[in-house]
Design a protein around this motif. Structure first.
Motif, PDB file in Angstrom:
ATOM      1  N   UNK A 153       0.738  -1.201   0.028  1.00  0.00           N
ATOM      2  CA  UNK A 153       0.047  -0.014   0.000  1.00  0.00           C
ATOM      3  C   UNK A 153       0.940   1.241  -0.049  1.00  0.00           C
ATOM      4  N   UNK A 154       1.828   1.188   0.517  1.00  0.00           N
ATOM      5  CA  UNK A 154       2.850   2.147   0.784  1.00  0.00           C
ATOM      6  C   UNK A 154       3.926   2.523  -0.398  1.00  0.00           C
ATOM      7  N   UNK A 155       3.937   1.550  -1.559  1.00  0.00           N
ATOM      8  CA  UNK A 155       4.605   1.528  -2.529  1.00  0.00           C
ATOM      9  C   UNK A 155       4.039   1.904  -3.643  1.00  0.00           C
ATOM     10  N   UNK A 156       4.589   2.734  -4.947  1.00  0.00           N
ATOM     11  CA  UNK A 156       3.832   3.249  -5.767  1.00  0.00           C
ATOM     12  C   UNK A 156       3.862   2.181  -7.081  1.00  0.00           C
ATOM     13  N   UNK A 157       2.688   2.003  -7.800  1.00  0.00           N
ATOM     14  CA  UNK A 157       2.275   1.123  -8.635  1.00  0.00           C
ATOM     15  C   UNK A 157       3.382   0.531  -9.796  1.00  0.00           C
ATOM     16  N   UNK A 158       4.248   1.470 -10.264  1.00  0.00           N
ATOM     17  CA  UNK A 158       5.387   1.349 -11.163  1.00  0.00           C
ATOM     18  C   UNK A 158       6.397   0.142 -10.394  1.00  0.00           C
ATOM     19  N   UNK A 159       6.696   0.601  -9.290  1.00  0.00           N
ATOM     20  CA  UNK A 159       7.700  -0.083  -8.605  1.00  0.00           C
ATOM     21  C   UNK A 159       7.016  -1.591  -8.264  1.00  0.00           C
ATOM     22  N   UNK A 160       5.770  -1.779  -7.844  1.00  0.00           N
ATOM     23  CA  UNK A 160       5.030  -3.017  -7.642  1.00  0.00           C
ATOM     24  C   UNK A 160       5.037  -3.993  -8.980  1.00  0.00           C
ATOM     25  N   UNK A 161       4.749  -3.414 -10.211  1.00  0.00           N
ATOM     26  CA  UNK A 161       4.778  -4.249 -11.330  1.00  0.00           C
ATOM     27  C   UNK A 161       6.254  -4.573 -11.636  1.00  0.00           C
ATOM     28  N   UNK A 162       7.071  -3.575 -11.516  1.00  0.00           N
ATOM     29  CA  UNK A 162       8.509  -4.048 -11.705  1.00  0.00           C
ATOM     30  C   UNK A 162       9.066  -5.142 -10.816  1.00  0.00           C
ATOM     31  N   UNK A 163       8.415  -5.029  -9.602  1.00  0.00           N
ATOM     32  CA  UNK A 163       8.907  -6.187  -8.518  1.00  0.00           C
ATOM     33  C   UNK A 163       8.132  -7.774  -8.905  1.00  0.00           C
ATOM     34  N   UNK A 164       7.075  -7.522  -9.387  1.00  0.00           N
ATOM     35  CA  UNK A 164       6.147  -8.600  -9.718  1.00  0.00           C
ATOM     36  C   UNK A 164       6.746  -9.316 -10.863  1.00  0.00           C
ATOM     37  N   UNK A 165       7.247  -8.287 -11.873  1.00  0.00           N
ATOM     38  CA  UNK A 165       7.903  -9.025 -13.352  1.00  0.00           C
ATOM     39  C   UNK A 165       9.120  -9.792 -12.740  1.00  0.00           C
ATOM     40  N   UNK A 166       9.926  -9.165 -11.770  1.00  0.00           N
ATOM     41  CA  UNK A 166      11.239  -9.616 -11.343  1.00  0.00           C
ATOM     42  C   UNK A 166      10.921 -10.942 -10.566  1.00  0.00           C
TER      43      UNK A 166
END
Length: 172
Positions: A153-166
């Motif tokens: 909830x505290x992390x921006x959406x772009x960083x989450x997508x990159x984390x999920x991809x990795x």
């Protein structure tokens, strides 16, 4: 923790598969033995019936011997009776062999039935264990997803997508 639970589910699934395979083999052996037993019993019954029919023919000949008028006819009946007695003895021996085979098959069938019942119990237990492990992993995954969502909830959406991809690229 989730990997350990997943590993446990995999192990329990493999165990269940092995138990079910063994149960299938036992069921096949049971069915084969049951079929052989029924055939042996039917064969013995047929032989006993044939021996009974021969015995009836012999009795009929004995009665006819009382009313014969010539030695030749008497001798012919006596020879035929003796031939039938030999045939009846042979059928009786075959019937005893068939009954002995049936008893042996019945004992094997009883043993296989006991093994099959035991294996059925093991399969039921393994299914229960697997269901419990699957429920535990689902529960734990739901907990982890909630924790992740709370942390994300505290992390921006772009960083989450990159984390999920990795995570997907590197398998976890």
């Amino acid at each position: 923790m989730l990997r350990a639970l997943t590993s446990r589910v995999g192990a329990r699934t493999r165990r269940l598969d092995k138990l079910q395979t063994k149960l299938a083999v036992l069921n096949e052996q049971h069915d084969e033995l049951d079929s052989q037993l029924q055939q042996a019993k039917a064969h013995a019954t047929t032989l006993e019936k044939q021996a009974g029919e021969i015995e009836a023919r012999v009795e009929s000949m004995r009665e006819r011997m009382n009313s014969v008028t010539s030695n030749k006819e008497y001798s012919a009946l006596l020879v035929e009776m003796n031939t039938l007695k030999v045939e009846k003895d042979k059928l009786d021996e075959e019937a005893i062999e068939a009954l002995t085979t049936a008893e042996s098959l019945d004992a094997k069938l009883t043993e296989i039935t006991a093994q099959r019942d035991e294996q059925t119990t093991l399969v039921a237990g393994a299914k229960t264990e697997l269901a419990e492990s699957q429920a535990e992993i689902k529960e734990r995954k739901d907990e982890l997803d909630k924790e992740r969502d709370d942390a994300a909830a505290d992390i921006d959406a772009d960083t989450l997508r990159q984390s999920d991809r990795l995570l997907i690229e590197h398998a976890g």
